[in-house]
Design a protein around this motif. Structure first.
Motif, PDB file in Angstrom:
ATOM      1  N   PRO A 280       0.811  -1.226   0.000  1.00 59.73           N
ATOM      2  CA  PRO A 280       0.000   0.000   0.000  1.00 59.73           C
ATOM      3  C   PRO A 280       0.842   1.274   0.000  1.00 59.73           C
ATOM      4  N   TYR A 281       1.998   1.215   0.649  1.00 55.94           N
ATOM      5  CA  TYR A 281       2.852   2.405   0.695  1.00 55.94           C
ATOM      6  C   TYR A 281       3.433   2.712  -0.685  1.00 55.94           C
ATOM      7  N   PRO A 286       1.734   7.540  -4.398  1.00 58.06           N
ATOM      8  CA  PRO A 286       1.708   8.522  -5.490  1.00 58.06           C
ATOM      9  C   PRO A 286       0.351   9.172  -5.714  1.00 58.06           C
ATOM     10  N   VAL A 287      -0.747   8.513  -5.332  1.00 65.60           N
ATOM     11  CA  VAL A 287      -2.085   9.093  -5.537  1.00 65.60           C
ATOM     12  C   VAL A 287      -2.794   9.297  -4.198  1.00 65.60           C
ATOM     13  N   SER A 293      -3.036   1.016   7.631  1.00 62.36           N
ATOM     14  CA  SER A 293      -1.625   0.810   7.969  1.00 62.36           C
ATOM     15  C   SER A 293      -0.783   2.017   7.577  1.00 62.36           C
ATOM     16  N   THR A 294      -1.001   2.573   6.392  1.00 58.10           N
ATOM     17  CA  THR A 294      -0.214   3.727   5.968  1.00 58.10           C
ATOM     18  C   THR A 294      -0.646   4.991   6.698  1.00 58.10           C
ATOM     19  N   SER A 588      15.444  -1.123   1.207  1.00 55.71           N
ATOM     20  CA  SER A 588      14.744  -1.114  -0.080  1.00 55.71           C
ATOM     21  C   SER A 588      13.667  -0.039  -0.121  1.00 55.71           C
ATOM     22  N   ILE A 589      12.939   0.145   0.981  1.00 50.67           N
ATOM     23  CA  ILE A 589      11.901   1.175   1.013  1.00 50.67           C
ATOM     24  C   ILE A 589      12.515   2.566   0.962  1.00 50.67           C
TER      25      ILE A 589
END
Length: 632
Positions: A280-281, A286-287, A293-294, A588-589
């Motif tokens: 989801p992150y 971007p939108v 969770s986010t 990585s994130i």
């Protein structure tokens, strides 16, 4: 050898042993009473020395109460007290009881952004992911367990590979294919070829559902496959003998018997979506498509401690309700139990001329779930510009380059710089230590629960050790952040330390190792220990020379499963790591945040390779298989 209880045994006529004699001058009623108390104390200490099961259990209950229950209590208490910096907004003094945060999350003008819209998105995504996972997993399970599809043994392993990969692997592969120019950075493969991808296809609900569905369908496959194998095929055979068609048998007998497995699959996949963060992150940011969770992560990032507490409490409550419903459905499953001996064996339906088509469906699922994502990520890591297949466009600089222009924070290729190796070392030592602790504590929990014979302490220990499974990972991370962010009594602030990461990873994966320990100890009777006890072996000696060697397989399982899961873990550690404790997953994130797409994809491929190798070695060492019960 049993020792008589001095409280119930008649007074001995002979003098007690010299070590138990009362001190000189201890005559008289008061002296005898004091001597009796001392004897009882010595007796109980002697019993605890030889059989410390209850002592070990008591220590474990207190320890887990602090590490499991206390963080949840701490984060929920923050929801009802004014936090530092919010006294002016709430009109109350710091630390006072308040309903301000509940009002802000549920009723304020920003409540739609904070809670209601993420809740709607979470429900939509969870329903979509569950439907996709059930369709793909159910179809694959049916083909592998009930048909003569070619290559059953190979497919039974290949189709569960997506569950070995980090969940956001599919999200990064999706961006590599469908990313458009609206979010900045490098475009995807289709845009490079001149095919415009709209925002609803590149970001938001549709790609999140597809990517998470591809990740979670093996979970349904395993549940469905094992349930299909346990169905008594005599019932289906009897219906066919009576003239029932295949469709009637499926609708009237097989599917009703599969309802418990279907319900568990739906609820458990739904519950896992609550704590999923990476996909989801990556695809929602971007939108501005946020899930609970986010939204929770953003509240933590913005230092909204009270709002964080409320959101975490809501996620915990939903997770607990889901698990309770699943538990009751499992109890109801007894109504579906059928008695069968030889009838419970496989009944393989020949596919005939449909065998090639069935094999094509299975291979398509494998291609979409494994081959396409991994190949897409691998291709992106060696391409300067997406979609250009010329020799001068291919490069290894993102892997081994000495200097990469435009990447000041990560100037070297992932294999040449120190960031990847530092993160890999942190991941291996932190996850490895947490897994060892998890396996040892899980075996101790199993020992105490079984040997205490259904006591209240054993029941409490079983329930507390399972509680982390009921709490979505990101909510549990928020709870630990609340408890250990500042010093509380003698416990120092642990935020940003390796110690906190080891503790939280061990605690959150404890349900798996504790269940493994309980199941293993239920199969080990007390006779081996009693034989050792007769020879004079103490408790530690019995554990070291009897219990652990016998339960070596369960101990290995209790260590390796948390290790494999911990390597891929992001939702739990994303809030608790700092620049000094970077893990592979958080690295990585961070690379995604800085738009270093090729290097982010390279790190995910490294994680996937380590996870796959760890799973493969585990299966070889323990002679088990994730797809046990499936295939030929």
């Amino acid at each position: 050898m049993a020792v008589a209880d001095p409280d119930s045994a008649p007074a001995p006529s002979a003098d007690p042993p010299r070590s138990d004699r009362p001190p000189a001058g201890g005559g008289g009623p008061h002296g005898k009473r004091g001597s009796g108390r001392l004897n009882r104390l010595r007796y109980r200490l002697n019993v605890l020395r030889h059989e410390p099961t209850y002592l070990v259990g008591g220590v474990l209950v207190l320890l887990l109460a602090y590490l499991v229950v206390a963080p949840l209590v701490a984060v929920l208490s923050d929801a009802a007290r004014v936090q530092v910096g919010d006294d002016g907004k709430s009109g109350q003094s710091i630390g006072a009881l308040t309903g301000y945060y509940f009002w802000r999350v549920f009723r304020s003008p920003v409540s739609d952004i904070l809670f209601w819209e993420p809740l709607r998105h979470t429900v939509i995504v969870a329903l979509g992911v569950t439907l996709l996972a059930v369709v793909l997993g159910g179809a694959a399970a049916w083909l592998l367990t009930r048909t003569d599809i070619p290559g059953r043994k190979w497919l039974s392993t290949a189709l569960v590979v997506p569950y070995m990969l980090p969940s956001w692997t599919f999200a990064l592969a999706w961006l590599a294919l469908f990313k458009n120019d609206s979010s900045g950075g490098q475009i995807g493969l289709l845009e490079a070829w001149g095919v415009h991808t709209p925002d609803w296809l590149a970001y938001g609900a549709v790609p999140i559902i597809i990517c998470l569905g591809l990740h979670y369908y093996p979970f349904v496959l395993l549940l469905f496959g094992n349930a299909l194998r346990r169905i008594d095929s005599q019932l289906e055979d009897s219906a066919r003998v009576l003239g029932a068609r295949r469709r009637t048998v499926l609708g009237r007998i097989t599917l009703p018997l599969m309802l418990p497995a279907m319900s568990s699959s739906v609820l458990l996949v739904f519950g896992r979506i609550l704590g999923t963060f990476g996909t989801p992150y990556i695809l929602g940011l971007p939108v501005n498509y946020e899930l609970l969770s986010t939204s929770l992560f953003r509240a933590v990032h913005d230092h909204q401690q009270g709002v964080t507490a409320v959101l975490a409490g809501v996620i915990v409550a939903i997770g607990i309700v889901v698990i309770i419903i699943d538990t009751r459905l499992v109890r109801e499953q007894r109504r579906f139990v059928t008695v069968g001996g030889k009838g419970a064996m496989d009944r393989i339906s020949p596919l005939g001329r449909w065998r090639p088509a069935a094999l094509g469906v299975a291979l398509s699922i494998f291609a979409v779930g494994v081959v396409v994502p991994v190949a897409t990520l691998a291709l992106s890591t060696v391409s300067k510009t997406p979609g250009v297949f010329s020799l001068d466009n291919f490069t290894l600089k993102y892997w081994i380059g000495e200097h990469i222009a435009g990447a000041p924070g990560f100037p070297h290729g992932v294999l040449r710089g120190t960031q990847l190796w530092d993160a890999a070392w942190n991941s291996l030592r932190i996850v490895g230590l947490a897994s060892l602790i998890c396996g040892a504590v899980g075996l101790l929990i199993g020992y105490v629960v079984v040997r205490s014979g259904g006591s209240r302490m054993g029941t409490a220990l079983r329930q507390i050790s399972f509680l982390p499974y009921m709490v979505p990972g990101i909510a549990f991370a928020a709870a630990f952040l609340t408890l250990f962010a500042v010093q509380r009594g003698p416990v120092p602030a642990l935020y940003g330390s390796i110690t906190l990461l080891v503790i939280v990873l061990a605690v959150t994966h404890l349900p798996y190792s504790s269940r493994s320990g309980i199941s293993a100890m239920m199969q080990l009777g007390p006779e081996p220990e009693e034989a050792a006890q007769v020879t004079g072996a103490g408790w530690f000696t019995r554990m070291r020379k009897v219990v652990i060697p016998i339960q070596r397989g369960a101990l290995v399982t209790g260590v390796v499963l948390p290790f494999i899961s911990g390597l891929k873990e992001l939702s739990i550690v994303i809030m608790l790591t700092t620049t000094g404790t970077q893990l592979l997953t958080t690295l990585s994130i961070n690379l995604v945040d800085y738009a270093y797409d090729q290097m982010a994809n390279a790190v995910v491929l490294v994680i996937s390779l380590i996870s796959f190798l760890a799973t493969y070695l585990t299966q070889r060492l323990t002679k088990t298989n994730l797809s046990s019960g499936l295939g030929g």
